[in-house]
Design a protein around this motif. Structure first.
Motif, PDB file in Angstrom:
ATOM      1  N   GLY A 187       0.822  -1.210   0.000  1.00 58.31           N
ATOM      2  CA  GLY A 187       0.000   0.000   0.000  1.00 58.31           C
ATOM      3  C   GLY A 187       0.853   1.255   0.000  1.00 58.31           C
ATOM      4  N   SER A 188       1.947   1.233   0.782  1.00 56.72           N
ATOM      5  CA  SER A 188       2.855   2.381   0.831  1.00 56.72           C
ATOM      6  C   SER A 188       3.550   2.588  -0.507  1.00 56.72           C
ATOM      7  CB  SER A 188       3.902   2.166   1.938  1.00 56.72           C
ATOM      8  OG  SER A 188       3.286   1.980   3.195  1.00 56.72           O
ATOM      9  N   VAL A 189       3.985   1.480  -1.122  1.00 59.03           N
ATOM     10  CA  VAL A 189       4.636   1.564  -2.429  1.00 59.03           C
ATOM     11  C   VAL A 189       3.662   2.113  -3.471  1.00 59.03           C
ATOM     12  CG1 VAL A 189       5.594   0.192  -4.320  1.00 59.03           C
ATOM     13  CG2 VAL A 189       6.310  -0.263  -1.968  1.00 59.03           C
ATOM     14  N   ALA A 190       2.431   1.594  -3.461  1.00 61.54           N
ATOM     15  CA  ALA A 190       1.429   2.045  -4.434  1.00 61.54           C
ATOM     16  C   ALA A 190       1.142   3.540  -4.273  1.00 61.54           C
ATOM     17  CB  ALA A 190       0.144   1.235  -4.276  1.00 61.54           C
ATOM     18  N   LEU A 191       1.089   4.029  -3.045  1.00 64.46           N
ATOM     19  CA  LEU A 191       0.898   5.464  -2.814  1.00 64.46           C
ATOM     20  C   LEU A 191       2.017   6.253  -3.488  1.00 64.46           C
ATOM     21  CD1 LEU A 191      -0.241   5.806   0.917  1.00 64.46           C
ATOM     22  CD2 LEU A 191      -1.447   6.681  -1.085  1.00 64.46           C
ATOM     23  N   GLY A 192       3.248   5.841  -3.242  1.00 59.34           N
ATOM     24  CA  GLY A 192       4.383   6.554  -3.821  1.00 59.34           C
ATOM     25  C   GLY A 192       4.393   6.507  -5.332  1.00 59.34           C
ATOM     26  N   GLN A 193       3.917   5.400  -5.903  1.00 58.79           N
ATOM     27  CA  GLN A 193       3.907   5.263  -7.362  1.00 58.79           C
ATOM     28  C   GLN A 193       2.744   5.996  -8.021  1.00 58.79           C
ATOM     29  OE1 GLN A 193       4.305   0.816  -7.733  1.00 58.79           O
ATOM     30  NE2 GLN A 193       6.078   1.404  -8.961  1.00 58.79           N
ATOM     31  N   GLY A 194       1.830   6.518  -7.202  1.00 59.23           N
ATOM     32  CA  GLY A 194       0.685   7.222  -7.775  1.00 59.23           C
ATOM     33  C   GLY A 194      -0.512   6.329  -8.025  1.00 59.23           C
ATOM     34  N   ARG A 195      -0.454   5.072  -7.567  1.00 62.11           N
ATOM     35  CA  ARG A 195      -1.557   4.125  -7.768  1.00 62.11           C
ATOM     36  C   ARG A 195      -2.492   4.186  -6.558  1.00 62.11           C
ATOM     37  NH1 ARG A 195       1.666  -1.196 -10.181  1.00 62.11           N
ATOM     38  NH2 ARG A 195       2.860  -0.091 -11.772  1.00 62.11           N
ATOM     39  N   LEU A 196      -3.265   5.245  -6.489  1.00 65.47           N
ATOM     40  CA  LEU A 196      -4.056   5.527  -5.300  1.00 65.47           C
ATOM     41  C   LEU A 196      -5.131   4.476  -5.046  1.00 65.47           C
ATOM     42  CD1 LEU A 196      -4.536   7.454  -2.962  1.00 65.47           C
ATOM     43  CD2 LEU A 196      -5.907   8.894  -4.481  1.00 65.47           C
ATOM     44  N   LYS A 197      -5.806   4.033  -6.090  1.00 62.09           N
ATOM     45  CA  LYS A 197      -6.861   3.026  -5.911  1.00 62.09           C
ATOM     46  C   LYS A 197      -6.276   1.712  -5.404  1.00 62.09           C
ATOM     47  CE  LYS A 197     -10.001   4.988  -9.364  1.00 62.09           C
ATOM     48  NZ  LYS A 197     -10.658   4.782 -10.678  1.00 62.09           N
ATOM     49  N   GLU A 198      -5.166   1.298  -5.973  1.00 59.36           N
ATOM     50  CA  GLU A 198      -4.509   0.078  -5.508  1.00 59.36           C
ATOM     51  C   GLU A 198      -4.065   0.231  -4.056  1.00 59.36           C
ATOM     52  OE1 GLU A 198      -0.413  -2.498  -6.140  1.00 59.36           O
ATOM     53  OE2 GLU A 198      -0.933  -0.960  -7.603  1.00 59.36           O
TER      54      GLU A 198
END
Length: 680
Positions: free
Chosen positions: A327-338
């Protein structure tokens, strides 16, 4: 209270009323037990004396456990017919309660258990200790670790308790079942016994780390390594100590060195060294390390491998953490829904499997609050974010958790117009950084404070010119990429405000190249928004529109509303100006709806935020569009709304530019296509 104490047993209720003389007050009822006069006499005369002596003995001896069954009773009483005895005791009625439908486990009524344990003491201390040793052995042989350790401790055999925990894997128990469970088990072993066993010291270190006592955990590991070097620990103890030591380092500012990362990767590949849980934990550490170094692409790969290992081995604690990390990685990558999906899944799993581990759920909630905040779900973010951040401040956490938590918390205050509250929240973050010796966190919080001050036009007026250029140059040489990114974004906004758009554009362009290379999608959105501000300040509206179009293509599908809304009213002015170049007719419907939500939220921050696309037009432009739809002339529109013909022409020019059309019929057609009429 009376029904709870007697469990509804009618005779006990009657005797309790007699014993308390009708004074059914909570303290009096609480003191009513199976050893109380009347109830003890009743149980002796009416129950126990009606049973054969060997049955009485079995009941008394099995009362040392909270529940029993035929196998355990056989082991404690050196019998082989306990199953027959237990299932034939119909006369006990409510006093012997089956725990499950097939009568494979039983427990005694609380009052009967009190009575039996009072009788148990008459057997003498040595006999009671012997029974606890037997119980410990029985539970241990069936891999019921807590029961084995508890009864060994009750027998006074603390070395046996220690041996059971070591046999179970020491720190591995915490990996599988969470820190609170490991803490509970360690409580059965006196400190001096733990101190001479390296694997147990490692287990104690990880408990200290999870309770936020990082310095104490590091000292524990240092002493453990001294013991191992002196020949008091085996290879398993050394590898356990290494992984926990690395975990402690990962929580600090500096993270892991490149040499340590290489060592971890070698350990992961060495099947003789890395057990399944260790391979998962090592990949977790690599995930954190790559995030700390700014590379979310490598972080995602390591996190995916950790998840696979934990899922394959059924390690629930690891499964929860791998989803927190993803979840933290996805936030940083811009994948908010994921990110939101991963964090919600992590929260559900933690609530189901790690009930006693409040610190893990708090960290998940901190990151989930960030995702909700970025979606502009402010109420939901506040509901879980503030309390969770307070829990993390007192317990487990690391740099990324605290940085995200205090950034979000200050943003929540700002979204409610509470400027002072935002600064107070950052002061709390600064105190946490001081207490945990996290200088990088202090620096990041200082830049967040500068960002908030700039949004309020409250920055030190002396931060301009050559001094500001020097600060931007220093930011590009920051020791970590996260600090470079945070500092450059905060300082560039100030540079734009101070008429230094060229300097801001140069710093942002250089940062953007690296951000794209490292897969940092969230930061890329903010950089593009600021580049649009810089281009507009330099009268390069085509460049501003291009940057905004790019930002919208990233933000709209995922719902990154706060990335725009944090810029305040200025972002609406920017969007209005840019839309004359972008042209709504060329945008996907999802982007149009997203823009409408941004306009709506900025106009009425505390109200219902509508995705009605008509919000993209100003109120006067909507009035003019209504006239166009009715095929009214400029004069009729001007007369209806009390404005001049020239005012109508001015608004029509802006409407045509925004919609990308050049006549009235096309304006109506595009407006209908994108739902720009309020009644659509």
């Amino acid at each position: 209270m009376l029904l709870a104490r007697t469990e509804g047993w009618p005779m006990a209720v009657q005797l309790a009323r007699h014993w308390t003389n009708g004074a059914l007050m909570t303290p009096v009822i609480a003191s009513f037990s199976g050893s109380s006069g009347d109830i003890a006499a009743y149980l002796t005369e009416q129950i126990m004396e009606e049973l054969p002596q060997h049955v009485q003995q079995l009941l008394i001896m099995t009362s040392i456990t909270d529940e029993t069954n035929g196998d355990l009773a056989n082991a404690l009483c050196d019998r082989n017919d306990a199953w027959d005895i237990l299932t034939s005791l119909d006369q006990l009625g409510a006093l012997l309660v089956p725990i499950d439908p097939d009568q494979s486990r039983f427990r005694f009524h609380d009052l009967f258990a009190d009575y039996l344990r009072t009788r148990l003491k008459r057997l003498g201390e040595d006999q009671v200790r012997t029974l606890h040793r037997k119980a410990s052995r029985w539970f241990g042989e069936r891999d019921q670790l807590e029961g084995a350790m508890r009864h060994a401790a009750l027998a006074g055999d603390h070395e046996a308790s220690a041996e059971w925990l070591e046999k179970a894997g020491g720190v591995t128990v915490g990996v599988h079942n969470g820190g609170p469970y490991l803490r509970q088990l360690l409580a059965y072993i006196p400190g001096p016994v733990i101190a001479k066993r390296p694997r147990l010291r490692v287990a104690r270190a990880i408990v200290l780390m999870k309770e936020g006592m990082v310095a104490e955990a590091a000292a524990e590991i240092a002493e453990t390594m001294r013991l191992i070097d002196a020949g008091l620990g085996d290879h398993a103890a050394r590898s356990d100590a290494l992984i926990v030591s690395t975990s402690i380092s990962a929580q600090g500012d500096d993270g892991l060195s490149l040499d340590t990362v290489k060592s971890l990767e070698m350990m992961i590949g060495d099947a003789a060294v890395a057990r399944p849980w260790m391979q998962g934990a090592l990949n977790d550490l690599l995930t954190l390390t790559h995030m700390r170094r700014g590379n979310f692409i490598l972080a995602r790969a390591a996190c995916r491998e950790a998840r696979y290992l934990y899922d394959e081995d059924g390690i629930q604690n690891g499964r929860v953490f791998s989803r927190l990390h993803m979840g933290s990685v996805a936030l940083g990558q811009g994948r908010l829904k994921e990110a939101r999906d991963e964090l919600e899944c992590a929260a559900e799993m933690a609530s189901a499997y790690l009930v006693a581990d409040a610190s893990t759920l708090a960290m998940i909630h901190v990151m989930l609050a960030t995702a909700l905040y970025e979606e502009n779900q402010l109420g939901q973010a506040e509901a879980i974010g503030f309390s969770a951040l307070g829990d993390c401040a007192q317990g487990e956490g690391w740099l990324e958790i605290y940085h995200s938590g205090y950034t979000t918390a200050s943003g929540l205050h700002m979204a409610r117009g509470d400027f002072d509250g935002a600064l107070r929240q950052l002061e709390e973050g600064h105190a946490v950084a001081e207490r945990r010796t996290l200088p990088l966190l202090k620096s990041l919080i200082a830049y967040r404070r500068l960002e908030i001050l700039s949004l309020q036009n409250a920055v030190d007026p002396n931060l301009e010119g050559e001094r500001l250029r020097e600060e931007l140059e220093n930011a590009s040489r920051a020791s970590t990429f996260l600090e470079r990114e945070t500092a450059t974004i905060a300082l560039s906004r100030i540079a734009i405000q101070r008429g230094m758009a060229a300097e801001a554009e140069s710093a942002l362009r250089s940062l953007q190249h690296k951000v794209e290379e490292l897969g940092r999608g969230k930061a890329l959105i903010k950089i593009l928004i600021l580049r649009a501000f810089a281009a507009r300040a330099a009268d390069r509206m085509d460049d501003a529109a291009s940057a905004l179009r790019h930002a919208l293509s990233l933000a709209a599908p995922e719902g990154w509303r706060r990335q725009f809304l944090e810029e305040g009213p200025a972002v609406i002015e920017l969007l209005n100006a840019a839309l004359r170049h972008i042209q709504i007719s060329s945008l996907p419907s999802a982007s149009v709806r997203f823009l409408a939500e941004v306009f709506s939220a900025q106009i009425d921050p505390k109200g219902h935020h509508s995705s009605d696309p008509s919000h993209i037009l100003t109120p006067r432009e909507r009035e003019v569009m209504a006239g166009l739809r009715k095929q009214q002339s400029n004069k009729v529109i001007a007369r209806e709304f009390g404005v001049t013909d020239n005012a109508v022409k001015y608004h029509l020019k802006n409407i045509y530019a925004k919609l990308g059309v050049n006549d009235r019929e096309m304006a109506v057609a595009v407006a209908l296509q994108h739902g720009l009429f309020a009644d659509e």
